[in-house]
Structures are given as C-alpha cells and as structure tokens.
Design a protein around this motif. Structure first.
Motif, PDB file in Angstrom:
ATOM      1  N   PRO A  62       0.426  -3.929  -5.691  1.00  0.00           N
ATOM      2  CA  PRO A  62       0.577  -2.478  -5.560  1.00  0.00           C
ATOM      3  C   PRO A  62      -0.358  -1.705  -6.505  1.00  0.00           C
ATOM      4  O   PRO A  62      -0.794  -0.602  -6.187  1.00  0.00           O
ATOM      5  CB  PRO A  62       2.044  -2.230  -5.901  1.00  0.00           C
ATOM      6  CG  PRO A  62       2.516  -3.449  -6.604  1.00  0.00           C
ATOM      7  CD  PRO A  62       1.636  -4.582  -6.184  1.00  0.00           C
ATOM      8  N   LEU A  63      -0.670  -2.301  -7.644  1.00  0.00           N
ATOM      9  CA  LEU A  63      -1.576  -1.670  -8.617  1.00  0.00           C
ATOM     10  C   LEU A  63      -2.742  -2.612  -8.885  1.00  0.00           C
ATOM     11  O   LEU A  63      -2.577  -3.835  -8.843  1.00  0.00           O
ATOM     12  CB  LEU A  63      -0.840  -1.389  -9.931  1.00  0.00           C
ATOM     13  CG  LEU A  63       0.350  -0.439  -9.853  1.00  0.00           C
ATOM     14  CD1 LEU A  63       1.091  -0.399 -11.183  1.00  0.00           C
ATOM     15  CD2 LEU A  63      -0.111   0.959  -9.453  1.00  0.00           C
ATOM     16  N   PRO A  64      -3.919  -2.069  -9.174  1.00  0.00           N
ATOM     17  CA  PRO A  64      -5.068  -2.933  -9.454  1.00  0.00           C
ATOM     18  C   PRO A  64      -4.808  -3.827 -10.673  1.00  0.00           C
ATOM     19  O   PRO A  64      -4.226  -3.377 -11.664  1.00  0.00           O
ATOM     20  CB  PRO A  64      -6.205  -1.954  -9.749  1.00  0.00           C
ATOM     21  CG  PRO A  64      -5.764  -0.652  -9.197  1.00  0.00           C
ATOM     22  CD  PRO A  64      -4.265  -0.651  -9.230  1.00  0.00           C
ATOM     23  N   TRP A  65      -5.226  -5.073 -10.562  1.00  0.00           N
ATOM     24  CA  TRP A  65      -5.161  -6.012 -11.690  1.00  0.00           C
ATOM     25  C   TRP A  65      -6.590  -6.295 -12.125  1.00  0.00           C
ATOM     26  O   TRP A  65      -7.354  -6.941 -11.405  1.00  0.00           O
ATOM     27  CB  TRP A  65      -4.443  -7.291 -11.283  1.00  0.00           C
ATOM     28  CG  TRP A  65      -4.236  -8.264 -12.400  1.00  0.00           C
ATOM     29  CD1 TRP A  65      -3.576  -8.043 -13.586  1.00  0.00           C
ATOM     30  CD2 TRP A  65      -4.649  -9.638 -12.451  1.00  0.00           C
ATOM     31  NE1 TRP A  65      -3.551  -9.180 -14.355  1.00  0.00           N
ATOM     32  CE2 TRP A  65      -4.219 -10.174 -13.686  1.00  0.00           C
ATOM     33  CE3 TRP A  65      -5.360 -10.454 -11.577  1.00  0.00           C
ATOM     34  CZ2 TRP A  65      -4.456 -11.499 -14.065  1.00  0.00           C
ATOM     35  CZ3 TRP A  65      -5.604 -11.769 -11.949  1.00  0.00           C
ATOM     36  CH2 TRP A  65      -5.154 -12.285 -13.176  1.00  0.00           C
ATOM     37  N   VAL A  66      -6.953  -5.765 -13.277  1.00  0.00           N
ATOM     38  CA  VAL A  66      -8.289  -5.945 -13.837  1.00  0.00           C
ATOM     39  C   VAL A  66      -8.111  -6.560 -15.219  1.00  0.00           C
ATOM     40  O   VAL A  66      -7.985  -5.844 -16.222  1.00  0.00           O
ATOM     41  CB  VAL A  66      -9.061  -4.600 -13.939  1.00  0.00           C
ATOM     42  CG1 VAL A  66     -10.508  -4.837 -14.369  1.00  0.00           C
ATOM     43  CG2 VAL A  66      -8.993  -3.826 -12.641  1.00  0.00           C
TER      44      VAL A  66
END
Length: 196
Positions: A158-162
C-alpha cells in the motif's frame, strides 16, 4: 472414539510428513497453504484431509528434507533467515539473495522441480521483504519456464518501500528499480539483486 484404520494411516502419514519437513507444525501448515489449527484437526483425526492434500504434504516434506540434506535453502528457511537477521540489514539482504540463488540452483537441476520452494514461506516480519522474496522467486520460476507456486503472486504494497541505500538517494534508488518491482511498490536497484 478411536479413529478407524484408514484415519490412523492418514494421521501417521501426516506425522511423518511433518517430521520429514523439519518445520514446526505452524510453519508446515503455512508451507501447505492451510492453518495450524486445520493441520492439527487432520493430525488428530477429527477432520479428514483430501487425497490431494496428503500427496502435497508428502511431496513438500520430501523436497524440504532433500534440500536440507543438500544444504540448500527452501522458501521457509529463507524467510526465517531473513527474519532472524532483521537487526542486521546487510545480513537480511544476503539471506534473501542466497535463498534466491539456491532456488536458481534447484531449478537448474535435471528435474527442474524445486519442491522446497513450492512450500509457502512464513512472513519475514517485513512486508517489503515478503513481497520482494515472492517477486524474486517468481522471476526464477519464470526464467526456468516452471509455473510458480501461488505464494509468488505478491500483492502491491500500500505504501512505497524504499530501503535505505548506502550510496544512492531515494530518487536514484527508484530510478534504478526494475519495472516488475516498481509495480509492487518495492524499490531496490537492479544491481543490488545480482548476487549474494
């Protein structure tokens, strides 16, 4: 009430498969795509599993045992190694890539049937690593022309993983990420995925 003879044989079969797998009951249940409570009802004789489930349990357990004796990581072992390394980010990455490399070796063997990776892994404890493990495994199955197991169908985060990178800023990481990972909202430079 005492289980009948056929039920006792199914219980013995599942007990043997669990032992051969080298996993806990909870992890073996995950590996087979069921819950620990459901596997428990099968092993107690309260519920009868399908023949397909029994065949799968034997196949997966045998493959896990063979991988272990060859000192090759399975999907469940890779996930557990990542989880145990979570305090050491570099080690977690090495475990991920080492597991992926072991899958590649299994796929390149003559039979091309990496049953130890048919077994679904438990969570690594990190949604990002969970999705990345599934995506990298899928890449290897696709490369070998082998149908990937269902657990390789990773859902988009659901949220970017960087993850923090030692040399690149987040925008550079995103730019260097392969498209298949970008679609999953996982951002890791392609070069960081080359080898363990």
């Amino acid at each position: 009430m005492e289980p009948d003879r056929d039920t006792r044989e199914v219980i013995a079969l599942l007990d043997r498969a669990l032992t051969d797998s080298g996993l806990s009951q909870a992890d073996f249940a995950v590996a087979l795509g069921t819950s620990a409570s459901r596997l428990s009802t099968y092993r107690s004789g309260r519920t009868r599993p399908t023949a397909v489930f029994c065949v799968r349990a034997l196949r997966v357990a045998s493959a896990l045992a063979a991988a272990r004796s060859s000192r090759l990581m399975s999907a469940p072992e890779t996930a557990k190694a990542i989880r145990h390394a979570m305090g050491d980010e570099d080690r977690a990455w090495r475990m991920l890539l080492q597991g992926r490399d072991h899958l590649s070796l299994l796929l390149d063997q003559q039979d091309g049937c990496p049953g130890a990776w048919e077994a679904a892994p438990p969570s690594t404890g990190s949604p990002g690593f969970d999705v990345l493990l599934a995506a990298l495994a899928r890449r290897e199955f696709d490369r070998a022309g082998v149908e990937p197991p269902a657990w390789c169908e990773a859902e988009r985060l659901p949220l970017p993983w960087v993850p923090e990178h030692p040399f690149l800023d987040p925008d550079e990481v995103i730019a260097a990420t392969p498209d298949d990972l970008k679609r999953l909202n996982v951002f890791v430079p392609a070069r960081d995925l080359l080898t363990a």
